[in-house]
Design a protein around this motif. Structure first.
Motif, mmCIF file in Angstrom:
data_model
loop_
_atom_site.group_PDB
_atom_site.id
_atom_site.type_symbol
_atom_site.label_atom_id
_atom_site.label_comp_id
_atom_site.label_asym_id
_atom_site.label_seq_id
_atom_site.Cartn_x
_atom_site.Cartn_y
_atom_site.Cartn_z
ATOM 1 N N ASP A 118 3.335 2.397 2.956
ATOM 2 C CA ASP A 118 2.701 2.402 4.564
ATOM 3 C C ASP A 118 3.430 1.576 5.332
ATOM 4 N N LYS A 154 0.835 -1.255 0.052
ATOM 5 C CA LYS A 154 0.019 0.119 0.044
ATOM 6 C C LYS A 154 1.032 1.138 0.080
ATOM 7 N N GLY A 198 -8.462 12.767 5.521
ATOM 8 C CA GLY A 198 -7.971 11.542 5.691
ATOM 9 C C GLY A 198 -7.622 10.645 4.278
ATOM 10 N N SER A 199 -7.967 11.403 3.298
ATOM 11 C CA SER A 199 -7.382 10.793 2.023
ATOM 12 C C SER A 199 -7.202 12.119 1.255
ATOM 13 N N VAL A 221 0.935 5.522 0.313
ATOM 14 C CA VAL A 221 0.220 6.756 1.243
ATOM 15 C C VAL A 221 0.802 7.869 1.053
ATOM 16 N N LYS A 259 1.388 12.161 9.687
ATOM 17 C CA LYS A 259 0.116 11.478 9.567
ATOM 18 C C LYS A 259 0.163 10.925 7.842
ATOM 19 N N THR A 260 -0.626 9.857 7.955
ATOM 20 C CA THR A 260 -0.485 9.171 6.399
ATOM 21 C C THR A 260 -2.026 9.472 5.885
ATOM 22 N N LEU A 261 -2.007 9.736 4.655
ATOM 23 C CA LEU A 261 -3.318 9.613 4.065
ATOM 24 C C LEU A 261 -3.317 8.729 2.869
ATOM 25 N N GLU A 262 -4.636 8.231 2.853
ATOM 26 C CA GLU A 262 -4.873 7.338 1.421
ATOM 27 C C GLU A 262 -4.995 7.919 0.295
ATOM 28 N N ILE A 263 -4.473 7.468 -0.986
ATOM 29 C CA ILE A 263 -4.442 7.991 -2.142
ATOM 30 C C ILE A 263 -5.885 7.596 -2.639
ATOM 31 N N SER A 264 -6.792 8.824 -2.975
ATOM 32 C CA SER A 264 -7.877 8.433 -3.538
ATOM 33 C C SER A 264 -8.055 8.399 -5.121
ATOM 34 N N ASP A 284 -6.345 13.397 -3.377
ATOM 35 C CA ASP A 284 -6.116 13.297 -4.813
ATOM 36 C C ASP A 284 -4.637 13.675 -4.789
#
Length: 295
Positions: free
Chosen positions: A244, A166, A181-182, A168, A254-259, A184
């Protein structure tokens, strides 16, 4: 000329000091000196000369050394293979892996394998590096097995997929993006980024992601290793698209999801095709493939 003399010569060439070499070989210094003198007499030339308190190879010693190293390597391999064919469960596995697989995946996999085969006596030799470096080492016969990214244009290497990784976006906790939280990837372009060096297997994956949005980030620093990259992010030097990995949870970031965009980051077990692998190495490969099946 005998095997002991060649082994003594190799160690003395490495240590450049009679006392240290004798200690490593568990022999007396006079015995070592006598063995080297006999070898020099047989070759008809001096292999070492004094330099201060130490000794160094002469031009003839430098010429002779690679032949000795190669001969001892071939002999050791022959002994090892003979023992293996005799049913021995002993052996050495030279395993290299990329940095992102060093904190959890590799040590856990090796530990689980050794626990599953308590009657095996295996000496693992570990090396960590970039995909480019360790695949080059694989082709040079430095390693038996490699955990790495996939690399195009390697017809002599067999790649077996052993999992997905994964990605991030890592940002400092006080960064403007940290409220999300996520994210682009297009929203990251305005900020300086810590980026993987070209030798990294992740570089083409992340390059492709930015190509999909037709934009490229402002690169503040290029790094080879992901833990150092995370440290720079935590100290506010930039943000980063990265795996991740466990260390991220212990740092001030902080880690952010990749949308967007979508991506696939896979990792592989790589070996040389048509290349000898010991029974214990084959057992380890089979174990890893079984443990990662379906990932």
């Amino acid at each position: 000329m005998n095997l002991n003399q060649l082994q003594y010569f190799k160690i003395l060439a490495q240590e450049e000091h009679y006392t240290r070499a004798a200690q490593m070989l568990s022999i007396t210094q006079p015995s070592l000196s006598h063995a080297i003198a006999q070898l020099e007499e047989e070759l008809g030339t001096r292999l070492f000369e004094k330099k201060g308190r130490n000794i160094v190879l002469t031009r003839y010693g430098k010429l002779f050394l690679p032949y000795v190293e190669e001969s001892l390597k071939v002999l050791e391999e022959g002994v090892q293979r003979t023992r293996e064919l005799n049913g021995s469960k002993e052996g050495i596995i030279h395993l290299a892996y990329i940095y992102t697989m060093g904190s959890n995946f590799t040590p856990k996999m090796v530990r689980n394998f050794l626990d599953a085969y308590p009657d095996y006596h295996i000496d693992f030799h570990f090396t960590v590096g970039t995909t480019g470096d360790i695949l080059a080492g694989l082709k040079e016969d430095k390693y038996d097995i490699v955990f790495s990214s996939y690399q195009e244009g390697e017809p002599d290497i067999e790649f077996r997929k052993i999992g997905n990784q994964k990605l991030v976006v890592a940002v400092p906790k006080d960064h403007p993006l940290a409220i999300h939280g996520s994210v682009d990837l297009r929203d990251t372009i305005a900020y300086p980024q810590i980026y993987f060096e070209k030798g990294s297997g992740l570089r083409p994956v992340i390059d492709q992601m930015f190509e999909e949005i037709n934009q490229f980030p402002k690169v503040a620093f290029e790094m080879e290793e992901d833990s150092s990259m995370a440290g720079l992010v935590a100290q506010g030097f930039g943000i980063a698209v990265m795996p991740d990995i466990p260390i991220l949870k212990s740092l001030n970031l902080k880690t952010l999801e990749i949308s967007h965009p979508g991506y696939e980051r896979s990792v592989y077990l790589a070996t040389l095709k048509k290349h000898y692998l010991s029974p214990v190495a084959k057992s380890f490969i089979q174990f890893v493939c079984q443990q990662t099946e379906g990932r």
